[in-house]
Write a protein that holds these residues in place. Structure first.
Motif, PDB file in Angstrom:
ATOM      1  N   SER A 206       0.832  -1.215   0.000  1.00  0.00           N
ATOM      2  CA  SER A 206       0.000   0.000   0.000  1.00  0.00           C
ATOM      3  C   SER A 206       0.860   1.255   0.000  1.00  0.00           C
ATOM      4  O   SER A 206       0.486   2.270  -0.594  1.00  0.00           O
ATOM      5  CB  SER A 206      -0.958  -0.004   1.195  1.00  0.00           C
ATOM      6  OG  SER A 206      -0.249   0.010   2.426  1.00  0.00           O
ATOM      7  N   LEU A 207       2.016   1.220   0.656  1.00  0.00           N
ATOM      8  CA  LEU A 207       2.929   2.365   0.615  1.00  0.00           C
ATOM      9  C   LEU A 207       3.489   2.569  -0.792  1.00  0.00           C
ATOM     10  O   LEU A 207       3.581   3.695  -1.285  1.00  0.00           O
ATOM     11  CB  LEU A 207       4.081   2.167   1.603  1.00  0.00           C
ATOM     12  CG  LEU A 207       3.775   2.372   3.079  1.00  0.00           C
ATOM     13  CD1 LEU A 207       4.957   1.928   3.932  1.00  0.00           C
ATOM     14  CD2 LEU A 207       3.437   3.832   3.374  1.00  0.00           C
ATOM     15  N   ASN A 208       3.840   1.476  -1.428  1.00  0.00           N
ATOM     16  CA  ASN A 208       4.436   1.561  -2.760  1.00  0.00           C
ATOM     17  C   ASN A 208       3.486   2.177  -3.773  1.00  0.00           C
ATOM     18  O   ASN A 208       3.912   2.795  -4.754  1.00  0.00           O
ATOM     19  CB  ASN A 208       4.863   0.169  -3.223  1.00  0.00           C
ATOM     20  CG  ASN A 208       5.779   0.225  -4.433  1.00  0.00           C
ATOM     21  OD1 ASN A 208       6.782   0.935  -4.439  1.00  0.00           O
ATOM     22  ND2 ASN A 208       5.427  -0.510  -5.482  1.00  0.00           N
ATOM     23  N   ALA A 209       2.165   2.057  -3.516  1.00  0.00           N
ATOM     24  CA  ALA A 209       1.168   2.638  -4.423  1.00  0.00           C
ATOM     25  C   ALA A 209       1.267   4.154  -4.468  1.00  0.00           C
ATOM     26  O   ALA A 209       0.755   4.788  -5.403  1.00  0.00           O
ATOM     27  CB  ALA A 209      -0.228   2.216  -3.992  1.00  0.00           C
TER      28      ALA A 209
ATOM     29  N   GLU B 263      15.288  -0.941  -2.759  1.00  0.00           N
ATOM     30  CA  GLU B 263      14.744  -0.849  -1.406  1.00  0.00           C
ATOM     31  C   GLU B 263      13.591   0.146  -1.355  1.00  0.00           C
ATOM     32  O   GLU B 263      13.475   1.020  -2.208  1.00  0.00           O
ATOM     33  CB  GLU B 263      15.819  -0.478  -0.389  1.00  0.00           C
ATOM     34  CG  GLU B 263      16.445   0.882  -0.590  1.00  0.00           C
ATOM     35  CD  GLU B 263      17.525   1.200   0.442  1.00  0.00           C
ATOM     36  OE1 GLU B 263      18.055   0.260   1.067  1.00  0.00           O
ATOM     37  OE2 GLU B 263      17.847   2.387   0.616  1.00  0.00           O
ATOM     38  N   THR B 264      12.770   0.012  -0.327  1.00  0.00           N
ATOM     39  CA  THR B 264      11.617   0.907  -0.210  1.00  0.00           C
ATOM     40  C   THR B 264      12.064   2.321   0.148  1.00  0.00           C
ATOM     41  O   THR B 264      12.987   2.497   0.957  1.00  0.00           O
ATOM     42  CB  THR B 264      10.621   0.393   0.842  1.00  0.00           C
ATOM     43  OG1 THR B 264       9.544   1.326   0.956  1.00  0.00           O
ATOM     44  CG2 THR B 264      11.279   0.243   2.210  1.00  0.00           C
ATOM     45  N   PRO B 265      11.413   3.345  -0.447  1.00  0.00           N
ATOM     46  CA  PRO B 265      11.757   4.724  -0.068  1.00  0.00           C
ATOM     47  C   PRO B 265      11.050   5.178   1.206  1.00  0.00           C
ATOM     48  O   PRO B 265      11.251   6.314   1.646  1.00  0.00           O
ATOM     49  CB  PRO B 265      11.281   5.533  -1.272  1.00  0.00           C
ATOM     50  CG  PRO B 265      10.116   4.756  -1.803  1.00  0.00           C
ATOM     51  CD  PRO B 265      10.447   3.304  -1.561  1.00  0.00           C
ATOM     52  N   TRP B 266      10.229   4.313   1.801  1.00  0.00           N
ATOM     53  CA  TRP B 266       9.439   4.699   2.977  1.00  0.00           C
ATOM     54  C   TRP B 266      10.087   4.149   4.236  1.00  0.00           C
ATOM     55  O   TRP B 266      10.238   2.940   4.395  1.00  0.00           O
ATOM     56  CB  TRP B 266       8.002   4.192   2.851  1.00  0.00           C
ATOM     57  CG  TRP B 266       7.318   4.673   1.606  1.00  0.00           C
ATOM     58  CD1 TRP B 266       7.063   3.948   0.480  1.00  0.00           C
ATOM     59  CD2 TRP B 266       6.820   5.985   1.360  1.00  0.00           C
ATOM     60  NE1 TRP B 266       6.436   4.724  -0.465  1.00  0.00           N
ATOM     61  CE2 TRP B 266       6.274   5.988   0.048  1.00  0.00           C
ATOM     62  CE3 TRP B 266       6.778   7.157   2.102  1.00  0.00           C
ATOM     63  CZ2 TRP B 266       5.698   7.115  -0.520  1.00  0.00           C
ATOM     64  CZ3 TRP B 266       6.206   8.281   1.537  1.00  0.00           C
ATOM     65  CH2 TRP B 266       5.672   8.259   0.249  1.00  0.00           C
TER      66      TRP B 266
ATOM     67  N   LYS C 112       4.222   5.904  -4.354  1.00  0.00           N
ATOM     68  CA  LYS C 112       5.576   6.332  -4.722  1.00  0.00           C
ATOM     69  C   LYS C 112       5.556   7.471  -5.748  1.00  0.00           C
ATOM     70  O   LYS C 112       6.331   8.428  -5.657  1.00  0.00           O
ATOM     71  CB  LYS C 112       6.361   5.138  -5.266  1.00  0.00           C
ATOM     72  CG  LYS C 112       7.830   5.429  -5.517  1.00  0.00           C
ATOM     73  CD  LYS C 112       8.564   4.179  -5.966  1.00  0.00           C
ATOM     74  CE  LYS C 112      10.038   4.477  -6.259  1.00  0.00           C
ATOM     75  NZ  LYS C 112      10.759   3.264  -6.691  1.00  0.00           N
ATOM     76  N   ASP C 113       4.645   7.386  -6.725  1.00  0.00           N
ATOM     77  CA  ASP C 113       4.570   8.417  -7.769  1.00  0.00           C
ATOM     78  C   ASP C 113       4.218   9.794  -7.199  1.00  0.00           C
ATOM     79  O   ASP C 113       4.550  10.826  -7.804  1.00  0.00           O
ATOM     80  CB  ASP C 113       3.543   8.038  -8.829  1.00  0.00           C
ATOM     81  CG  ASP C 113       4.027   6.919  -9.737  1.00  0.00           C
ATOM     82  OD1 ASP C 113       5.249   6.726  -9.843  1.00  0.00           O
ATOM     83  OD2 ASP C 113       3.171   6.231 -10.333  1.00  0.00           O
ATOM     84  N   TYR C 114       3.520   9.836  -6.067  1.00  0.00           N
ATOM     85  CA  TYR C 114       3.091  11.105  -5.479  1.00  0.00           C
ATOM     86  C   TYR C 114       4.287  11.980  -5.093  1.00  0.00           C
ATOM     87  O   TYR C 114       4.166  13.199  -5.019  1.00  0.00           O
ATOM     88  CB  TYR C 114       2.225  10.856  -4.248  1.00  0.00           C
ATOM     89  CG  TYR C 114       0.821  10.411  -4.546  1.00  0.00           C
ATOM     90  CD1 TYR C 114      -0.275  11.175  -4.175  1.00  0.00           C
ATOM     91  CD2 TYR C 114       0.570   9.206  -5.211  1.00  0.00           C
ATOM     92  CE1 TYR C 114      -1.575  10.771  -4.449  1.00  0.00           C
ATOM     93  CE2 TYR C 114      -0.715   8.789  -5.491  1.00  0.00           C
ATOM     94  CZ  TYR C 114      -1.787   9.573  -5.112  1.00  0.00           C
ATOM     95  OH  TYR C 114      -3.074   9.164  -5.393  1.00  0.00           O
ATOM     96  N   LEU C 115       5.429  11.347  -4.855  1.00  0.00           N
ATOM     97  CA  LEU C 115       6.624  12.104  -4.455  1.00  0.00           C
ATOM     98  C   LEU C 115       7.661  12.164  -5.572  1.00  0.00           C
ATOM     99  O   LEU C 115       8.844  12.412  -5.309  1.00  0.00           O
ATOM    100  CB  LEU C 115       7.238  11.482  -3.199  1.00  0.00           C
ATOM    101  CG  LEU C 115       6.630  11.891  -1.844  1.00  0.00           C
ATOM    102  CD1 LEU C 115       6.718  13.403  -1.642  1.00  0.00           C
ATOM    103  CD2 LEU C 115       5.213  11.427  -1.688  1.00  0.00           C
TER     104      LEU C 115
END
Length: 444
Positions: free
Chosen positions: A105-108, A151-154, A110-113
């Motif tokens: 759900s976080l990865n969804a 890796e995840t950016p969150w 990613k485009d917002y940033l």
């Protein structure tokens, strides 16, 4: 100005260190200032130091911050009088409950940033149930632009209560109230209005009222009869819910009252008493309104609807981020911008359905945008702080534009799955963060 945090060994807790170059920009720097990060504030002593790089701000290692402040992020600094504001700190409230937050759900989001390099600062995603009014921090996941591709950016942590909250989900009233008590107008899209409030706020303005289907509350069968006598056909819509299956088109024919909805089909009642019994069953469970039925332009076996996306950018002014048209089922009661139907750009629809030339297309789109901007400005005055709205419109056979509904929590992915326009999609998902930065008090 892009700045990084540098921790400086110092005995005093309330010390910050600024580079000598700041004196080139300002004649006087106060020696005691109010340091602000999010809504957290503390009075600090200021020291000008030649040991601080031009692109850094030094914080005493003895400062005990009640939150995490990632030092590798690029921040901006605004000095107004004695206030030194470090940020921006933006919370993106995209979840109701923290258990809804997963890597997927976080990865969804990613485009917002994807335009983070223009915003900078601390931007984190959080859940509504973690915004405690008594706490100085919010639990969430901050965006790390330095994260590697694999890796995840969150990154998880506890962060300062923000300068601004960008609201993307519905929340319970106690949650809403405690956020407003903390940051007031610095939450957008703030108050979620219903269909009746939308009519009450917009209809007093003659220019807007001319483009709104006339609307009343449904009280009984007599109020239905009155509207039918005026308009021949009407829509019944729940005031609060977004359940499209509970919408009805009503016609009065020689055989009685004909109710049509998109799930159960047609139901006819030969007498007023039977229609009254059906209506009473509806309004017992939820409040309804009655709305003048206006007909969208038809194209073959389809009806044409438009969705206009209005957003505020860094200038804090309303702008159109895109217009998408949908050719849907001719029997449809509402626009229903889901994944069904034939999608076109606004321009393509005006050319194809109305046979307009380029000048006529430009003027009609401008008329639609002007109407939407006027409505959005009115909502700002009447209901709260808004910055990201989707407006459903139709154009009838005589080319009159009608404003049908306004959505605060709409599907941002519509440009992707409808007209495969990734550029429009990226504009839609990134523009609210431009506004959030400006609302936080930082210039672009």
């Amino acid at each position: 100005m892009k700045l990084y945090i540098k921790w400086i060994p110092a005995k005093k807790a309330n010390m910050i260190f600024l580079p000598e170059s700041i004196m080139d920009e300002r004649k006087v720097i106060p020696r005691r200032m109010i340091l602000q990060v999010g809504i957290w504030r503390r009075e600090v002593e200021v020291e000008i130091s030649n040991g601080i790089p031009e692109n850094a701000i030094g914080l005493s290692s003895a400062i005990k911050l009640p939150f995490e402040l990632p030092e590798h992020l690029p921040y901006e600094m605004e000095i107004r009088g004695r206030k030194l504001h470090l940020g921006p700190v933006i919370a993106f409230m995209a979840f109701r409950e923290d258990q809804d937050i997963t890597p997927e759900s976080l990865n969804a989001y990613k485009d917002y940033l994807s335009s983070y390099s223009d915003i900078r600062g601390l931007i984190y995603i959080c859940a509504a149930n973690k915004t405690y009014s008594s706490a100085q921090t919010i639990e969430g996941y901050y965006y790390d632009p330095a994260a590697k591709e694999d890796e995840t950016p969150w990154k998880y942590g506890f962060f300062p209560y923000p300068d601004v909250i960008y609201r993307k989900i519905d929340v319970k009233k106690p949650v809403y109230d405690r956020i407003i008590s903390k940051i007031g107008e610095n939450m957008f899209n703030s108050y979620l209005f219903n269909k009746w409030e939308l009519w009450q706020w917009l209809s007093p303005y003659p220019y807007l009222r001319e483009h709104l289907p006339y609307t009343q509350q449904l009280k009984n069968v007599q109020s239905l009869d009155h509207m039918l006598s005026l308009y021949g056909a009407v829509y019944l819509k729940p005031i609060e819910t977004r359940n499209e299956k509970r919408l009805f088109k009503v016609d009065q024919t020689c055989s009685g009252y004909c109710f049509v909805d998109e799930s159960a089909g047609e139901r006819c009642f030969p007498s007023q008493e039977e229609a009254a019994e059906f209506l009473n069953g509806l309004i017992t469970h939820e409040d309804y309104l009655i709305q003048q039925a206006v007909s969208a332009k038809r194209y073959g076996d389809h009806r044409l609807d438009f969705r206009v996306i209005l957003q505020k950018n860094s200038s804090k002014h309303w702008n159109c981020s895109g217009i998408i048209a949908r050719l849907g089922d001719i029997t449809g009661i509402t626009a229903n911008f889901d994944r069904s139907g034939i999608f076109l750009t606004g321009k393509e629809a005006l050319r194809k359905v109305f046979q307009m030339n380029e000048r006529e297309v430009f003027l009609k789109e401008q008329e639609m945008m002007d109407l939407c901007i006027s409505a959005c400005k009115t909502l700002d005055k009447c209901g709260g702080n808004y910055a990201d709205l989707a407006i459903d419109m139709i154009i009838d056979e005589s080319l009159k534009v009608w404003l049908m509904d306004i959505h605060q929590l709409y599907d941002h992915k519509l440009p992707l799955y409808s007209i495969q326009d990734r550029q429009m999609y990226l504009k839609v998902v990134t523009t609210p963060f431009e506004y959030a930065k400006s609302l936080a008090g930082f210039s672009s």
